[in-house]
Design a protein around this motif. Structure first.
Motif, PDB file in Angstrom:
ATOM      1  N   ALA A  20      54.916  18.979 -12.489  1.00  0.00           N
ATOM      2  CA  ALA A  20      53.560  19.351 -12.081  1.00  0.00           C
ATOM      3  C   ALA A  20      52.498  18.529 -12.794  1.00  0.00           C
ATOM      4  O   ALA A  20      51.469  18.198 -12.203  1.00  0.00           O
ATOM      5  CB  ALA A  20      53.334  20.839 -12.343  1.00  0.00           C
ATOM      6  N   PHE A  21      52.725  18.181 -14.057  1.00  0.00           N
ATOM      7  CA  PHE A  21      51.671  17.525 -14.819  1.00  0.00           C
ATOM      8  C   PHE A  21      51.861  16.023 -14.985  1.00  0.00           C
ATOM      9  O   PHE A  21      50.913  15.322 -15.334  1.00  0.00           O
ATOM     10  CB  PHE A  21      51.541  18.168 -16.198  1.00  0.00           C
ATOM     11  N   LEU A  22      53.060  15.503 -14.746  1.00  0.00           N
ATOM     12  CA  LEU A  22      53.276  14.067 -14.918  1.00  0.00           C
ATOM     13  C   LEU A  22      53.769  13.375 -13.644  1.00  0.00           C
ATOM     14  O   LEU A  22      53.162  12.411 -13.187  1.00  0.00           O
ATOM     15  CB  LEU A  22      54.295  13.823 -16.041  1.00  0.00           C
ATOM     16  N   ILE A  23      54.845  13.862 -13.090  1.00  0.00           N
ATOM     17  CA  ILE A  23      55.492  13.145 -11.993  1.00  0.00           C
ATOM     18  C   ILE A  23      54.661  13.216 -10.711  1.00  0.00           C
ATOM     19  O   ILE A  23      54.404  12.193 -10.071  1.00  0.00           O
ATOM     20  CB  ILE A  23      56.914  13.681 -11.767  1.00  0.00           C
ATOM     21  N   TYR A  24      54.210  14.407 -10.320  1.00  0.00           N
ATOM     22  CA  TYR A  24      53.446  14.540  -9.078  1.00  0.00           C
ATOM     23  C   TYR A  24      52.126  13.758  -9.119  1.00  0.00           C
ATOM     24  O   TYR A  24      51.822  13.022  -8.167  1.00  0.00           O
ATOM     25  CB  TYR A  24      53.212  16.020  -8.780  1.00  0.00           C
ATOM     26  N   PRO A  25      51.313  13.867 -10.192  1.00  0.00           N
ATOM     27  CA  PRO A  25      50.108  13.018 -10.230  1.00  0.00           C
ATOM     28  C   PRO A  25      50.435  11.528 -10.269  1.00  0.00           C
ATOM     29  O   PRO A  25      49.706  10.724  -9.688  1.00  0.00           O
ATOM     30  CB  PRO A  25      49.389  13.450 -11.513  1.00  0.00           C
ATOM     31  N   SER A  26      51.533  11.147 -10.922  1.00  0.00           N
ATOM     32  CA  SER A  26      51.905   9.731 -10.962  1.00  0.00           C
ATOM     33  C   SER A  26      52.261   9.215  -9.577  1.00  0.00           C
ATOM     34  O   SER A  26      51.888   8.100  -9.206  1.00  0.00           O
ATOM     35  CB  SER A  26      53.083   9.517 -11.911  1.00  0.00           C
ATOM     36  N   ILE A  27      52.976  10.015  -8.813  1.00  0.00           N
ATOM     37  CA  ILE A  27      53.318   9.614  -7.450  1.00  0.00           C
ATOM     38  C   ILE A  27      52.049   9.451  -6.620  1.00  0.00           C
ATOM     39  O   ILE A  27      51.906   8.497  -5.841  1.00  0.00           O
ATOM     40  CB  ILE A  27      54.274  10.635  -6.814  1.00  0.00           C
ATOM     41  N   ASN A  28      51.103  10.367  -6.778  1.00  0.00           N
ATOM     42  CA  ASN A  28      49.845  10.251  -6.030  1.00  0.00           C
ATOM     43  C   ASN A  28      49.054   9.015  -6.446  1.00  0.00           C
ATOM     44  O   ASN A  28      48.438   8.364  -5.603  1.00  0.00           O
ATOM     45  CB  ASN A  28      48.999  11.510  -6.233  1.00  0.00           C
ATOM     46  N   LEU A  29      49.040   8.686  -7.732  1.00  0.00           N
ATOM     47  CA  LEU A  29      48.332   7.487  -8.173  1.00  0.00           C
ATOM     48  C   LEU A  29      49.002   6.218  -7.664  1.00  0.00           C
ATOM     49  O   LEU A  29      48.319   5.243  -7.338  1.00  0.00           O
ATOM     50  CB  LEU A  29      48.243   7.462  -9.694  1.00  0.00           C
ATOM     51  N   ILE A  30      50.315   6.222  -7.589  1.00  0.00           N
ATOM     52  CA  ILE A  30      51.020   5.051  -7.070  1.00  0.00           C
ATOM     53  C   ILE A  30      50.728   4.867  -5.581  1.00  0.00           C
ATOM     54  O   ILE A  30      50.578   3.747  -5.094  1.00  0.00           O
ATOM     55  CB  ILE A  30      52.532   5.191  -7.318  1.00  0.00           C
ATOM     56  N   MET A  31      50.612   5.970  -4.834  1.00  0.00           N
ATOM     57  CA  MET A  31      50.388   5.886  -3.393  1.00  0.00           C
ATOM     58  C   MET A  31      48.933   5.590  -3.036  1.00  0.00           C
ATOM     59  O   MET A  31      48.642   5.231  -1.897  1.00  0.00           O
ATOM     60  CB  MET A  31      50.810   7.198  -2.725  1.00  0.00           C
ATOM     61  N   THR A  32      47.999   5.743  -3.970  1.00  0.00           N
ATOM     62  CA  THR A  32      46.588   5.497  -3.690  1.00  0.00           C
ATOM     63  C   THR A  32      46.336   3.994  -3.624  1.00  0.00           C
ATOM     64  O   THR A  32      46.728   3.264  -4.520  1.00  0.00           O
ATOM     65  CB  THR A  32      45.716   6.115  -4.802  1.00  0.00           C
TER      66      THR A  32
ATOM     67  N   PRO B  14      44.389   0.384  -3.986  1.00  0.00           N
ATOM     68  CA  PRO B  14      43.419  -0.076  -4.986  1.00  0.00           C
ATOM     69  C   PRO B  14      41.996  -0.039  -4.434  1.00  0.00           C
ATOM     70  O   PRO B  14      41.774   0.058  -3.231  1.00  0.00           O
ATOM     71  CB  PRO B  14      43.856  -1.509  -5.285  1.00  0.00           C
ATOM     72  N   LEU B  15      41.020  -0.125  -5.331  1.00  0.00           N
ATOM     73  CA  LEU B  15      39.624  -0.011  -4.925  1.00  0.00           C
ATOM     74  C   LEU B  15      39.155  -1.134  -4.012  1.00  0.00           C
ATOM     75  O   LEU B  15      38.279  -0.945  -3.192  1.00  0.00           O
ATOM     76  CB  LEU B  15      38.730   0.051  -6.166  1.00  0.00           C
ATOM     77  N   HIS B  16      39.734  -2.324  -4.133  1.00  0.00           N
ATOM     78  CA  HIS B  16      39.303  -3.448  -3.308  1.00  0.00           C
ATOM     79  C   HIS B  16      39.989  -3.464  -1.941  1.00  0.00           C
ATOM     80  O   HIS B  16      39.720  -4.340  -1.122  1.00  0.00           O
ATOM     81  CB  HIS B  16      39.559  -4.773  -4.031  1.00  0.00           C
ATOM     82  N   ASP B  17      40.859  -2.484  -1.668  1.00  0.00           N
ATOM     83  CA  ASP B  17      41.556  -2.413  -0.386  1.00  0.00           C
ATOM     84  C   ASP B  17      40.661  -1.758   0.665  1.00  0.00           C
ATOM     85  O   ASP B  17      39.904  -0.838   0.376  1.00  0.00           O
ATOM     86  CB  ASP B  17      42.838  -1.613  -0.556  1.00  0.00           C
ATOM     87  N   VAL B  18      40.745  -2.228   1.906  1.00  0.00           N
ATOM     88  CA  VAL B  18      39.936  -1.686   2.996  1.00  0.00           C
ATOM     89  C   VAL B  18      40.332  -0.238   3.278  1.00  0.00           C
ATOM     90  O   VAL B  18      39.508   0.570   3.695  1.00  0.00           O
ATOM     91  CB  VAL B  18      40.097  -2.556   4.252  1.00  0.00           C
ATOM     92  N   ARG B  19      41.595   0.130   3.031  1.00  0.00           N
ATOM     93  CA  ARG B  19      42.046   1.499   3.292  1.00  0.00           C
ATOM     94  C   ARG B  19      41.326   2.519   2.411  1.00  0.00           C
ATOM     95  O   ARG B  19      41.331   3.710   2.713  1.00  0.00           O
ATOM     96  CB  ARG B  19      43.547   1.614   3.071  1.00  0.00           C
ATOM     97  N   THR B  20      40.697   2.079   1.327  1.00  0.00           N
ATOM     98  CA  THR B  20      39.927   2.992   0.492  1.00  0.00           C
ATOM     99  C   THR B  20      38.655   3.429   1.213  1.00  0.00           C
ATOM    100  O   THR B  20      38.183   4.538   1.026  1.00  0.00           O
ATOM    101  CB  THR B  20      39.556   2.305  -0.843  1.00  0.00           C
ATOM    102  N   ILE B  21      38.110   2.562   2.036  1.00  0.00           N
ATOM    103  CA  ILE B  21      36.850   2.846   2.718  1.00  0.00           C
ATOM    104  C   ILE B  21      37.076   3.593   4.026  1.00  0.00           C
ATOM    105  O   ILE B  21      36.391   4.552   4.334  1.00  0.00           O
ATOM    106  CB  ILE B  21      36.074   1.529   2.963  1.00  0.00           C
ATOM    107  N   THR B  22      38.032   3.157   4.825  1.00  0.00           N
ATOM    108  CA  THR B  22      38.261   3.781   6.130  1.00  0.00           C
ATOM    109  C   THR B  22      39.738   3.709   6.467  1.00  0.00           C
ATOM    110  O   THR B  22      40.502   2.992   5.822  1.00  0.00           O
ATOM    111  CB  THR B  22      37.423   3.097   7.224  1.00  0.00           C
ATOM    112  N   ASP B  23      40.128   4.472   7.489  1.00  0.00           N
ATOM    113  CA  ASP B  23      41.504   4.434   7.950  1.00  0.00           C
ATOM    114  C   ASP B  23      41.514   4.559   9.473  1.00  0.00           C
ATOM    115  O   ASP B  23      40.475   4.577  10.115  1.00  0.00           O
ATOM    116  CB  ASP B  23      42.346   5.526   7.293  1.00  0.00           C
TER     117      ASP B  23
END
Length: 129
Positions: A70-82, A84-93
């Motif tokens: 709950a505190f390490l693995i799940y947030p890490s998976i979400n951060l890996i799947m996010t 990067p900020l310079h990617d167009v997918r951050t702005i729209t999909d």
């Protein structure tokens, strides 16, 4: 093709009832193993049981695994799947709805839509003076 629905069906009710009975059976066997002394279990013919240490250790290990997930693995998976900020997918999909006030009568309320990032930046960061 079967329809995927959460509605109750006869097979789901059977599976749910079996799961209900098996979970209460497992809980009762666990409680008997944890609280009944070994000499009473041996007198009725139940001779092989794990040590009583495991009656306490197994739930503690499961809680530690759950906390790590709950505190390490799940947030890490979400951060890996996010992306990067310079990617167009951050702005729209591909699911973005962009209406920009089209087909809205004067004084009417526009339908729900996504606000373009340029309009958000204009409202947040441009000086209105």
């Amino acid at each position: 093709m079967p329809e995927h629905t959460p509605a109750p069906t006869p097979s789901r009710s059977v599976y749910g009832f079996v799961l209900y009975l098996s979970s209460y059976s497992a809980l009762s066997v666990y409680l008997v193993w944890a609280f009944v002394p070994d000499n009473i279990l041996h007198s009725i013919g139940l001779t092989y049981w794990p040590q009583k240490y495991w009656a306490v250790a197994i739930p503690i290990h499961l809680c530690v695994v759950l906390a790590l997930f709950a505190f390490l693995i799940y947030p890490s998976i979400n951060l890996i799947m996010t992306p990067p900020l310079h990617d167009v997918r951050t702005i729209t999909d591909v699911h973005a709805i962009n209406i920009n006030g089209k087909n809205v009568p004067p004084g009417g309320i526009p339908p729900v839509s996504d606000i373009p990032i340029s309009e958000v930046c204009r409202h947040l960061y441009l000086d209105t003076k």
